[in-house]
Enzyme design. Structure first.
Site, mmCIF file in Angstrom:
data_model
loop_
_atom_site.group_PDB
_atom_site.id
_atom_site.type_symbol
_atom_site.label_atom_id
_atom_site.label_comp_id
_atom_site.label_asym_id
_atom_site.label_seq_id
_atom_site.Cartn_x
_atom_site.Cartn_y
_atom_site.Cartn_z
ATOM 1 N N GLU A 169 43.915 40.506 30.736
ATOM 2 C CA GLU A 169 44.824 40.688 29.572
ATOM 3 C C GLU A 169 44.530 41.527 28.422
ATOM 4 O O GLU A 169 45.555 42.019 27.783
ATOM 5 C CB GLU A 169 45.339 39.104 28.783
ATOM 6 C CG GLU A 169 46.768 39.009 28.637
ATOM 7 C CD GLU A 169 47.030 37.593 28.161
ATOM 8 O OE1 GLU A 169 46.654 37.305 27.048
ATOM 9 O OE2 GLU A 169 47.963 36.995 28.877
ATOM 10 N N GLY A 179 45.609 34.809 21.572
ATOM 11 C CA GLY A 179 45.491 33.591 22.274
ATOM 12 C C GLY A 179 44.230 33.582 22.994
ATOM 13 O O GLY A 179 43.677 32.516 23.041
ATOM 14 N N ARG A 180 44.032 34.394 23.782
ATOM 15 C CA ARG A 180 42.735 34.543 24.513
ATOM 16 C C ARG A 180 41.465 34.611 23.692
ATOM 17 O O ARG A 180 40.289 34.337 24.309
ATOM 18 C CB ARG A 180 42.670 35.512 25.547
ATOM 19 C CG ARG A 180 42.944 36.979 24.993
ATOM 20 C CD ARG A 180 43.428 37.886 26.066
ATOM 21 N NE ARG A 180 43.581 39.293 25.501
ATOM 22 C CZ ARG A 180 44.867 39.784 25.153
ATOM 23 N NH1 ARG A 180 45.835 38.885 25.052
ATOM 24 N NH2 ARG A 180 44.870 40.674 24.659
ATOM 25 N N GLU A 197 56.425 27.004 29.555
ATOM 26 C CA GLU A 197 55.813 26.201 30.328
ATOM 27 C C GLU A 197 55.257 25.100 29.345
ATOM 28 O O GLU A 197 55.706 24.034 29.781
ATOM 29 C CB GLU A 197 54.313 26.911 30.975
ATOM 30 C CG GLU A 197 54.705 28.059 31.940
ATOM 31 C CD GLU A 197 54.845 29.054 31.441
ATOM 32 O OE1 GLU A 197 55.457 29.800 30.309
ATOM 33 O OE2 GLU A 197 54.844 30.152 32.126
ATOM 34 N N LYS A 223 50.329 28.818 20.416
ATOM 35 C CA LYS A 223 50.352 29.653 19.367
ATOM 36 C C LYS A 223 51.641 30.012 18.901
ATOM 37 O O LYS A 223 51.853 29.922 17.695
ATOM 38 C CB LYS A 223 49.343 30.978 19.886
ATOM 39 C CG LYS A 223 49.451 32.218 18.551
ATOM 40 C CD LYS A 223 48.713 33.298 18.875
ATOM 41 C CE LYS A 223 49.018 34.387 17.996
ATOM 42 N NZ LYS A 223 48.261 35.656 18.066
ATOM 43 N N LYS A 264 58.680 37.341 31.973
ATOM 44 C CA LYS A 264 59.056 36.128 31.055
ATOM 45 C C LYS A 264 60.687 36.239 31.119
ATOM 46 O O LYS A 264 61.224 35.339 31.147
ATOM 47 C CB LYS A 264 58.401 36.068 29.622
ATOM 48 C CG LYS A 264 57.298 35.678 29.752
ATOM 49 C CD LYS A 264 56.777 35.162 28.118
ATOM 50 C CE LYS A 264 55.071 35.146 28.126
ATOM 51 N NZ LYS A 264 54.654 35.207 26.829
ATOM 52 N N HIS A 311 28.238 31.241 50.126
ATOM 53 C CA HIS A 311 28.741 30.983 51.503
ATOM 54 C C HIS A 311 30.135 31.474 51.647
ATOM 55 O O HIS A 311 30.761 30.840 52.622
ATOM 56 C CB HIS A 311 28.570 29.558 51.833
ATOM 57 C CG HIS A 311 27.052 29.078 51.653
ATOM 58 N ND1 HIS A 311 26.126 29.226 52.768
ATOM 59 C CD2 HIS A 311 26.229 28.700 50.579
ATOM 60 C CE1 HIS A 311 24.989 28.927 52.362
ATOM 61 N NE2 HIS A 311 24.862 28.650 51.033
HETATM 62 O O1 F6P Z 1 51.896 34.965 28.222
HETATM 63 C C1 F6P Z 1 50.718 35.363 28.131
HETATM 64 C C2 F6P Z 1 50.482 34.506 26.707
HETATM 65 O O2 F6P Z 1 51.003 35.122 25.642
HETATM 66 C C3 F6P Z 1 48.909 34.643 26.183
HETATM 67 O O3 F6P Z 1 48.560 35.809 25.679
HETATM 68 C C4 F6P Z 1 48.563 33.328 25.646
HETATM 69 O O4 F6P Z 1 47.320 32.992 25.427
HETATM 70 C C5 F6P Z 1 49.568 32.485 26.564
HETATM 71 O O5 F6P Z 1 50.878 33.223 26.870
HETATM 72 C C6 F6P Z 1 50.102 31.292 25.897
HETATM 73 O O6 F6P Z 1 50.894 31.548 24.785
HETATM 74 P P1 F6P Z 1 50.995 30.579 23.436
HETATM 75 O O7 F6P Z 1 49.741 29.981 22.913
HETATM 76 O O8 F6P Z 1 51.912 31.042 22.370
HETATM 77 O O9 F6P Z 1 51.843 29.120 23.989
#
Ligand code: F6P
Length: 565
Positions: A372, A286-287, A222, A216, A527, A403
């Site tokens: 979140e 995002g979620r 990452e 987003k 972060k 189980h």
């Molecule tokens: O760190 C949490 C977050 O901001 C989430 O809310 C989001 O879904 C995820 O990181 C990934 O963010 P992006 O889509 O901006 O890479």
């Protein structure tokens, strides 16, 4: 339709008449599920509701009709309906980020009337235009018209993203895998642990691999790191296997990398042609974004038709939430039951137990959606929450969980409300000789909620011939709350309904607690510190010495270990 202004300050639920009455009711409530079912032959029917294709039985929760009445009164007193309507209309209910919250707009059918305008912009048109671009791209890949730089057909789509840019797409892909086009698969890379990129690219041919970088913000460490790692892997592979020259590299990137983001300028900075990028908007969290262009991997591998059906499922649940009477409104009732369980029965966790192996990533997806969203101690006006808030969501598919951890749900000391999810018709043809294994499977689903609700008394244990201390060990108290969610079959539409159901449950809980369920400031500190620690981790002694003794000690241990290998 234009967006109303941001709604008022949250109403403290503990100051409502309903809360006081719920507290008194909680102390007075008497009996057990055995007794309530015996006394009220209509109980199952009374507490079972249909929402779109979902058939939801709430009767095995620890509530009486009076509890539900009071919970609905609570919803009225804190203004759940008003805030729901404000959300659907595009009010800036995400107050800390001053944003509208309009994931529901992503699944409005084309041509919906009246058109939805947000901040002066007709967003229905924006949504449909983007969807069409995603579908055109998907069709081109699926038909073989879009090829890799050496002219080979795409066989693998690798989605690089994390959080909402990963969990939704992975979950839906796993759930609907039988719909994947023959010869086309999806893989997913999320973790900055390079093992993820390494393992996921194993066995892939760069010539037939297409990468979707989904973020987003397009700033996520990452995702950008993984995108660089995979770009390097792809270019190296093409150089070695297909004699790619330096001049051909931009073309290779254009053919093998597309992006999904709200920040198209940053996509261009990364080297991906904005023509190969699909946008979405800051009013999609995002979620809550699997139904946006973040689902491009799904539209590509499962197909635009499946994606459209998924969106239609989401919309059917939105319609139910927006229009069903409160007494039959399933997301409203389930959200309120969660409030009851957390704030009155003191539940700290909530299990989600899909009896479908295809839904094995659904609990993980829900963890981000729920935790979140509602894992917060501050309300949307900045004041402190006045009650316990977000419970821990967790789960695994049945029967595997039976189980592993069900022991604790059946006989532990904690209340663990659990949602059981199952489908009447399986998405596979397997039989064990004459035995319909799906029936065996579903017998377990029915058995578990029955055992949890009604248990087994000491008399019943004794009647089976058990004596002495073993009687207590083999006794089941019952009265362990569960909700059963069934549907005809796990189709894209039903999956969309399920996801939207939990989105709206989460929303209802947030409103009762006064929480802005749409920001996530709690992820920021970690972060920031990870960036700040880079020098210390790399061995800068002054930086290490400036850390607290625990962190400094751990970094020194790490450095020593690395130096020895
Ligand atoms: O760190 C949490 C977050 O901001 C989430 O809310 C989001 O879904 C995820 O990181 C990934 O963010 P992006 O889509 O901006 O890479």
């Amino acid at each position: 339709m234009t967006a109303p202004t941001s709604p008022a300050a949250p109403i403290d639920p503990t100051t409502t008449d309903a809360w006081a009455e719920l507290e008194a009711h909680h102390l007075e409530i008497d009996g057990s599920l055995r007794e309530w079912f015996a006394a009220d032959p209509q109980r199952a029917e009374r507490f079972t509701h249909d929402a779109a294709d979902l058939h939801v039985d709430l009767s095995k929760n620890l509530v009486t009709p009076r509890t539900v009445e009071l919970l609905l009164q609570l919803a009225r007193e804190v203004g759940v309906t008003e805030r729901r309507d404000a959300m659907f209309a595009g009010a800036h209910i995400n107050t800390t980020e001053d944003r509208a919250v309009l994931h529901t707009a992503l699944r409005r059918p084309a041509g919906s009337s009246p058109a939805l305008e947000v901040d002066g912009q007709n967003i229905d048109e924006d949504v449909q235009r983007t969807l069409q671009r995603v579908y055109d791209f998907a069709d081109a890949v699926r038909s073989g018209e879009w090829t890799g730089v050496t002219g080979k057909r795409i066989e693998t789509v690798v989605n690089i993203g994390i959080g909402g840019s990963d969990l939704g797409p992975v979950m839906v892909y796993e759930a609907l895998q039988p719909l994947a086009q023959d010869g086309l698969e999806a893989r997913f890379i999320s973790n900055i642990d390079p093992t993820d990129a390494f393992a996921t690219t194993q066995g892939l041919d760069p010539e037939t691999t297409l990468v979707i970088v989904a973020s987003k913000t397009f700033t996520t460490q990452e995702t950008l790191t993984n995108a660089r790692l995979v770009r390097q892997w792809l270019l190296t592979g093409l150089r070695e296997n297909a004699a790619l020259t330096a001049e051909q590299e931009p073309e290779a990137i254009a053919q093998h990398f597309v992006a999904v983001s709200t920040a198209l300028d940053k996509v261009a900075d990364f080297g991906i042609d904005p023509d190969n990028a699909f946008g979405f908007w800051d009013w999609v969290g995002g979620r809550y974004s699997v139904d946006s262009a973040i689902g491009t991997v799904l539209a590509t591998v499962l197909g635009p038709d499946a994606f459209e059906e998924l969106l239609a499922g989401f919309h059917a649940m939105d319609e139910h939430f927006a229009t069903a009477p409160a007494e039959q409104n399933v997301p409203l009732l389930m959200g309120l039951l969660n409030v009851w369980n957390v704030n009155f029965l003191e539940a700290e966790t909530h299990a989600v137990l899909p009896y479908s192996q295809y839904l094995h990533r659904f609990p993980a997806y829900l963890q981000q959606l729920t935790m979140e969203s509602n894992g917060k101690a501050v309300r949307w006006d900045g004041s402190l929450a006045t009650t316990e808030t977000g419970e821990v969501f967790w789960g695994e598919p049945g029967t595997n969980g039976q189980h592993a951890f069900y022991q604790l749900i059946h006989q532990g000391t904690r209340v663990i409300p659990a949602d059981f999810i199952a489908f009447a018709t399986p998405n596979h043809p397997l039989k064990d000789g004459d035995q319909d294994v799906h029936e065996l499977f579903l017998a377990n689903f029915f058995a578990q909620t029955k055992a949890l609700a009604f248990g087994k008394t000491a008399e019943e244990v004794r009647a089976e011939g058990t004596e002495g201390a073993l009687v207590a060990a083999r006794e089941f108290s019952g009265d362990r709350p569960t909700t059963s969610i069934m549907a005809p079959q796990l189709t894209p539409a039903v999956l969309g309904q399920l996801i939207a159901l939990y989105e709206h449950i989460t929303f209802v809980q947030g409103v009762v607690w006064g929480i802005n369920s749409f920001d996530q400031w709690g992820v920021e500190l970690g972060k920031q510190l990870a960036k700040d620690l880079a020098g210390a981790v790399a061995g800068d002694e002054t930086a290490i010495a400036a850390e607290d003794p625990s962190t400094a000690g751990l970094i020194r241990y790490y450095r020593e270990q690395r130096a020895q290998r």
